[in-house]
Design a protein around this motif. Structure first.
Motif, short mmCIF file in Angstrom:
data_model
loop_
_atom_site.label_atom_id
_atom_site.label_comp_id
_atom_site.label_asym_id
_atom_site.label_seq_id
_atom_site.Cartn_x
_atom_site.Cartn_y
_atom_site.Cartn_z
N GLU A 1 0.58 -1.33 -0.51
CA GLU A 1 0.11 -0.01 0.06
C GLU A 1 0.72 1.73 -0.14
O GLU A 1 1.99 1.31 0.73
N GLN B 1 -1.12 8.28 -0.70
CA GLN B 1 -2.26 8.21 -1.22
C GLN B 1 -3.17 7.75 0.01
O GLN B 1 -3.43 6.28 -0.10
N GLU C 1 -6.59 8.51 0.81
CA GLU C 1 -8.47 9.04 0.35
C GLU C 1 -9.08 7.06 0.11
O GLU C 1 -9.98 6.78 1.09
N LYS C 2 -8.11 5.83 -0.37
CA LYS C 2 -8.44 4.62 0.05
C LYS C 2 -8.23 4.03 1.45
O LYS C 2 -8.44 2.68 0.92
N GLU D 1 -10.59 2.04 3.73
CA GLU D 1 -11.36 0.92 3.03
C GLU D 1 -10.03 -0.17 2.28
O GLU D 1 -10.13 -1.47 2.75
N HIS D 2 -8.94 -0.52 2.12
CA HIS D 2 -7.71 -0.89 1.59
C HIS D 2 -7.37 -2.06 2.69
O HIS D 2 -7.58 -3.26 2.73
#
Lengths: 247, 72
Positions: free
Chosen positions: A56, A60, A62-63, A66-67
């Protein structure tokens, strides 16, 4: 479901040493951006415990939640320990800093730690399994130095977050940070490459320079039951650098 | 080179620089400016410089030559 310790930034430097050291005592999840490098670290980790890899990019964010939620579900794991070693440092005077540098540094050093802590402290996603968090901060957190403007403020923010989480997540989760001084890693290689700076720094470390294993030993202690009554604390591991006021 | 001159002028906190200008003659020349030049060379030209090389370049033109030589 098996219980693991998550180590972010595990593909190099302090994170790599921490992950390898912890793998002797715990099943570990190695987090990083580069899968090849993560697999190299996995091959060095102890065979006594299980080892998973989570790729990961923490720049970044933003997600990110969720990830991580998806990773926990897919692998059917509970994370009982979380060590945030991922860090970005660009030494520049403020006049040369850019908005992108500032955002990338804060995303990696602070925002990602907040979001990961949020997911791991959630009963829904981690079944109330979290017991201990260690954020790798820096001894610059409580001090000041030229060209450390953005990095220092990100570590100060991380420590402020640590103290609030120690209170918010008690008594189930202990939350502490470690403030390393200069240790030999890829991230600090550029600093040590300058002979003049190296000599100057050497003179200010009463115990000499540290190694990533010195930090890993501190992490092992804070995660263990031996630290059961310690929370909300900054553990400075810097060879005496920040207490030396010799003129 | 025109872009480079503009970038260096900004780092040295002056309006314009000339190729023959000596690096050490600028008021803003210090270890922090050298850090900024290392970062600028890496980001804009993909080259890795160290402080000793930059000090050894002496002039603006010398600095440009250093970057060019590393690109090759």
């Amino acid at each position: 479901m098996e219980k693991y310790v998550l180590v972010t930034g595990a593909s190099s430097g302090i994170g790599k040493s921490v992950a390898i050291s912890l793998s002797e005592n715990y099943p570990v999840i190695l987090h990083g951006r580069n899968l090849d490098r993560l697999n190299e670290v996995k091959n060095i980790c102890s065979l006594h415990n299980k080892c998973l890899v989570w790729q990961e990019d923490l720049v970044q964010v933003e997600k990110l939640e969720e990830h991580l939620q998806h990773f926990l579900l897919e692998n059917e794991v509970i994370i009982e320990g979380y060590v945030h070693c991922a860090g970005l440092m660009k030494m520049l005077p403020l006049r040369s800093q850019s908005l992108i540098n500032i955002q990338e540094t804060f995303n990696t050093n602070v925002v990602s730690a907040m979001l990961i802590t949020k997911v791991l402290s959630s009963k829904k996603w981690n079944k109330g399994g979290l017991r201990s968090i260690v954020y790798i901060s820096s001894n610059i957190s409580n001090r000041g130095a030229k060209a450390f403007n953005v990095y220092a403020s990100s570590k100060g923010a991380l420590d402020a977050f640590m103290r609030s989480m120690a209170v918010e997540l008690a008594p189930n989760v202990r939350v502490n940070s470690i403030l390393p001084g200069a240790v030999f890693t890829d991230m600090t290689m550029d600093i040590f490459a300058n002979k003049e700076v190296e000599e100057r720094m050497k003179a200010t470390y009463p115990l000499g320079f540290g190694h990533p294993q010195d930090i890993a030993d501190g992490v092992n202690f804070l995660l263990s039951e031996k630290a059961r009554w310690i929370t909300g604390q900054q553990l400075v591991i810097d060879g005496g650098r920040t207490v030396d006021i010799t003129g | 080179m025109e872009n480079f001159l503009e970038q260096i002028a900004e780092l040295l906190e002056v309006d314009v620089v000339n190729e023959a200008d000596e690096l050490k003659s600028f008021e803003a020349w210090d270890s922090l400016t050298i850090l900024s030049i290392i970062a600028m060379a890496n980001e804009n030209y993909g080259v890795v410089l160290n402080a000793a090389e930059i000090n050894g370049a002496n002039t603006i033109a010398g600095l440009w030559s250093l970057i060019e030589s590393k690109k090759a």
